[in-house]
Design an enzyme around this catalytic site. Structure first.
Site, PDB file in Angstrom:
ATOM      1  CG  ASN A   1       0.028 -14.074 -45.864  1.00 62.06           C
ATOM      2  OD1 ASN A   1      -1.153 -14.077 -46.221  1.00 62.06           O
ATOM      3  ND2 ASN A   1       0.864 -13.144 -46.245  1.00 62.06           N
TER       4      ASN A   1
ATOM      5  CE  LYS B   1     -10.494 -21.884 -51.144  1.00 63.12           C
ATOM      6  NZ  LYS B   1      -9.641 -22.095 -49.969  1.00 63.12           N
TER       7      LYS B   1
ATOM      8  CD  GLU C   1      -4.777  -6.198 -53.113  1.00 65.29           C
ATOM      9  OE1 GLU C   1      -3.534  -6.082 -53.134  1.00 65.29           O
ATOM     10  OE2 GLU C   1      -5.550  -5.231 -53.168  1.00 65.29           O
TER      11      GLU C   1
ATOM     12  CB  CYS D   1       2.169  -9.967 -49.886  1.00 56.80           C
ATOM     13  SG  CYS D   1       1.109  -8.860 -48.959  1.00 56.80           S
TER      14      CYS D   1
ATOM     15  CD  GLU E   1      -8.148  -6.632 -50.644  1.00 59.29           C
ATOM     16  OE1 GLU E   1      -7.138  -7.034 -50.034  1.00 59.29           O
ATOM     17  OE2 GLU E   1      -9.172  -7.312 -50.792  1.00 59.29           O
TER      18      GLU E   1
HETATM   19  P1  NAD Z   1      -1.307 -19.633 -53.475  1.00 54.85           P
HETATM   20  O1  NAD Z   1      -1.769 -18.678 -54.510  1.00 54.85           O
HETATM   21  O2  NAD Z   1      -0.847 -20.972 -53.900  1.00 54.85           O
HETATM   22  O3  NAD Z   1      -2.472 -19.887 -52.417  1.00 54.85           O
HETATM   23  C1  NAD Z   1      -3.076 -18.826 -51.735  1.00 54.85           C
HETATM   24  C2  NAD Z   1      -4.455 -19.274 -51.290  1.00 54.85           C
HETATM   25  O4  NAD Z   1      -5.264 -19.405 -52.417  1.00 54.85           O
HETATM   26  C3  NAD Z   1      -4.433 -20.614 -50.592  1.00 54.85           C
HETATM   27  O5  NAD Z   1      -4.667 -20.425 -49.234  1.00 54.85           O
HETATM   28  C4  NAD Z   1      -5.478 -21.443 -51.268  1.00 54.85           C
HETATM   29  O6  NAD Z   1      -6.514 -21.811 -50.386  1.00 54.85           O
HETATM   30  C5  NAD Z   1      -6.064 -20.536 -52.304  1.00 54.85           C
HETATM   31  N1  NAD Z   1      -6.095 -21.183 -53.616  1.00 54.85           N
HETATM   32  C6  NAD Z   1      -5.115 -21.896 -54.199  1.00 54.85           C
HETATM   33  N2  NAD Z   1      -5.513 -22.337 -55.408  1.00 54.85           N
HETATM   34  C7  NAD Z   1      -6.782 -21.885 -55.569  1.00 54.85           C
HETATM   35  C8  NAD Z   1      -7.744 -22.013 -56.607  1.00 54.85           C
HETATM   36  N3  NAD Z   1      -7.494 -22.684 -57.741  1.00 54.85           N
HETATM   37  N4  NAD Z   1      -8.952 -21.422 -56.417  1.00 54.85           N
HETATM   38  C9  NAD Z   1      -9.225 -20.745 -55.288  1.00 54.85           C
HETATM   39  N5  NAD Z   1      -8.355 -20.593 -54.287  1.00 54.85           N
HETATM   40  C10 NAD Z   1      -7.140 -21.153 -54.424  1.00 54.85           C
HETATM   41  O7  NAD Z   1      -0.196 -18.864 -52.675  1.00 54.85           O
HETATM   42  P2  NAD Z   1       0.623 -19.275 -51.391  1.00 54.85           P
HETATM   43  O8  NAD Z   1       2.019 -19.456 -51.805  1.00 54.85           O
HETATM   44  O9  NAD Z   1       0.001 -20.305 -50.570  1.00 54.85           O
HETATM   45  O10 NAD Z   1       0.422 -17.891 -50.604  1.00 54.85           O
HETATM   46  C11 NAD Z   1       1.322 -16.902 -50.582  1.00 54.85           C
HETATM   47  C12 NAD Z   1       1.169 -15.914 -51.728  1.00 54.85           C
HETATM   48  O11 NAD Z   1       0.136 -14.980 -51.440  1.00 54.85           O
HETATM   49  C13 NAD Z   1       2.427 -15.098 -51.898  1.00 54.85           C
HETATM   50  O12 NAD Z   1       2.742 -14.960 -53.254  1.00 54.85           O
HETATM   51  C14 NAD Z   1       2.057 -13.750 -51.296  1.00 54.85           C
HETATM   52  O13 NAD Z   1       2.828 -12.682 -51.750  1.00 54.85           O
HETATM   53  C15 NAD Z   1       0.622 -13.664 -51.679  1.00 54.85           C
HETATM   54  N6  NAD Z   1      -0.083 -12.676 -50.854  1.00 54.85           N
HETATM   55  C16 NAD Z   1      -0.416 -11.474 -51.421  1.00 54.85           C
HETATM   56  C17 NAD Z   1      -1.020 -10.487 -50.649  1.00 54.85           C
HETATM   57  C18 NAD Z   1      -1.388  -9.146 -51.228  1.00 54.85           C
HETATM   58  O14 NAD Z   1      -2.159  -8.440 -50.594  1.00 54.85           O
HETATM   59  N7  NAD Z   1      -0.885  -8.769 -52.389  1.00 54.85           N
HETATM   60  C19 NAD Z   1      -1.288 -10.739 -49.296  1.00 54.85           C
HETATM   61  C20 NAD Z   1      -0.948 -11.963 -48.773  1.00 54.85           C
HETATM   62  C21 NAD Z   1      -0.339 -12.933 -49.556  1.00 54.85           C
END
Ligand code: NAD
Length: 485
Positions: free
Chosen positions: A159, A182, A257, A291, A465
């Protein structure tokens, strides 16, 4: 398509291992799509287990080379990387918009944030100071040293393809760590473009490595190795818990995060027009895929109708479109699966008695567009009130008292951002102390600055962070007790 096989203006997708840009060794790759048009922008190469072993060895060597450089020297490389990012800003912003969809203005602001964060961490790396503790006895010296924790690994969501990456890369490098990152396979180009700035700025080989592939295969491989001493993840709660479990086997330190579900307390005494304006801009920024996106609007019943009507009227007039079109105010969702999720949440909310007052539908067959949506009188039974929508849904709830608003705000197991709009200092003090949140915006919604800590509480994860706290997560502490001879 260009000769290198990618769309005009898009990045050449390669992996970076031990200072060398190259295709991954796997026969597999996957297409990267433009979410506004469905066009294929390029193909992201996948790595093999051998590539990952090479990246691990490179990160160990890179750590040895980089951690012994002086803090001043490291700062100058980070400043040079920031200068290259500034030179290439518009080109990188275009890559970001092509692969992620957000309006070009927002993409440019994100690159500006990446530049500012790199500069800030570069400076702060010079202040990774330890301390001397007054001695208990003569001829002894009690020293506390701060050292880089070791090679780090990082995984990030799609995002914020620049912000999510830079917080980890610049933080690790400023502390003297090496890093394997990654990024998301859905938005790889921005990270590649940023990593090129760091390599071109003179990082030693192996200090920064970029890999792509099947996320779970990569994280299992990297986290099973004893080489990385730290893992940093930005993404959803479920994946964060999974990675934390994997990291436990080798006791790697974790920064997590994770997801949020931000409440917004709108008090009857707020400045209503400016509250509506601020909430609207924050809600539909990046089509709600943030997020910290304000999601549960807990509005004092005295102003509920006025607030929700003004918000919905302005939401319905937002121009939704391709981020490259300069009239666009809010772009597409990252992929079709997010549209399906929005439809499911809206349908479920209506079935649970919510009133849909604007939006609620996908737009067109081309691209992943969804209308800015406002649901009124939504109850806690609706799925959207518990599961993070991560999209353009504003959920409106009338509240009778500040206590009721705080109870609802703190109901969920996650706690990232929370907001309040009020002109009462007494309310501000109460909200400040009682909200379960890692970052709080009062009368405005900006909660992320390079020099301030950013992170959540409870199931949103651990660690910050940005700020001095962000640097600290890449440092370890050593106590030296010396008898001075
Ligand atoms: P997700 O956890 O399914 O995936 C996020 C990323 O993690 C993906 O781009 C993917 O490449 C990677 N990923 C997925 N499975 C993995 C694994 N087993 N090992 C390593 N990497 C892996 O989440 P999503 O729904 O695609 O993304 C949105 C989420 O991210 C939301 O919950 C959002 O709130 C959160 N987010 C949090 C922050 C923060 O700073 N707290 C910032 C941005 C997004």
């Amino acid at each position: 398509m260009t000769k290198s096989g990618h769309a005009e203006g898009y990045e050449t997708l390669e992996v970076l291992i031990n200072g060398r840009w190259r295709p991954g060794s796997s026969r597999h790759s996957e297409p990267v799509m433009n979410p506004a048009t469905g066009e294929v922008l390029g193909h992201v190469p996948h790595v093999t287990g051998d590539d990952l072993d090479e990246a691990l060895d490179a990160s160990a060597q890179g750590f040895r080379a980089w951690s012994v450089r002086s803090a001043l020297d490291r700062q100058s490389v980070l400043q040079a990387a920031a200068a290259l990012m500034a030179e290439r800003r518009d080109a990188i912003a275009k890559v970001l918009t092509l692969e992620m969809g957000k309006p070009l203005v927002e993409a440019g602001m994100e690159i500006d944030f990446a530049i500012a964060t790199t500069r800030w961490y570069g400076e702060e790396g010079r202040r990774a100071c330890g301390r001397l503790i007054p001695s208990r006895t003569p001829n002894t010296r009690h020293s506390v040293l701060k050292e880089p924790v070791g090679p780090a690994v990082a995984f990030v969501a799609w995002n914020f393809p620049a912000t999510n990456v830079i917080r980890k890369v610049a933080g690790a490098l400023a502390a003297g760590c090496s890093i394997i990152i990654k990024p998301s396979e859905e938005t790889p180009g921005t990270c590649v473009a940023i990593a090129r700035c760091f390599q071109d700025a003179g990082l030693p080989d192996g200090a920064l490595n970029v890999v792509f592939g099947v996320p779970d295969t990569i994280s299992r491989h990297l986290l099973a190795s004893p080489i990385p001493k730290k893992v940093s993840f930005t993404g959803g709660v479920a994946v964060g818990k999974h990675l934390t479990r994997l990291a436990a086997d080798t006791m790697k330190r974790c920064t997590m995060e994770l997801g949020g579900h931000a409440p917004v307390i709108v008090a009857a005494d707020c400045d209503l027009p400016s509250a509506v304006e601020a909430c609207l801009a924050a809600k539909f920024r990046n089509a709600g895929q943030v997020c910290t996106s304000p999601t549960r609007f807990l509005v004092a019943k005295e102003i509920y109708t006025e607030f929700t009507n003004a918000f919905a009227e302005q939401a319905s007039s937002l121009r939704v479109g391709n981020g490259l079109d300069e009239t666009t105010q809010t772009g597409p969702l990252i992929a079709g699966r997010r549209i399906d999720w929005m439809e499911q949440l809206v349908e479920d909310a209506e079935a649970n008695g919510a009133r849909l007052i604007t939006g609620g539908h996908r737009i067109d067959d081309v691209g992943s567009f969804f209308e800015p949506t406002v649901l009124c009188d939504i109850t806690p039974d609706a799925l959207a009130m518990t599961e993070e929508p991560f999209g353009p849904l504003a959920l409106m709830v009338p509240v009778d008292t500040l206590d009721a608003a705080l109870e609802e705000a703190n109901r969920l197991p996650v706690g990232l951002a929370a907001y309040a709009f009020t002109t009462s200092q007494a309310t501000v003090l109460r909200i400040q102390s009682d909200l379960n949140a890692g970052v709080v915006g009062i009368n405005q919604t900006a909660v992320s600055l390079p020099e301030a800590p950013f992170g959540g509480v409870n199931e949103t994860g651990w660690g910050s962070e940005g700020g001095i706290e962000g640097l600290e997560t890449f440092l370890r502490t050593k106590f030296v007790n010396e008898l001075v001879l």
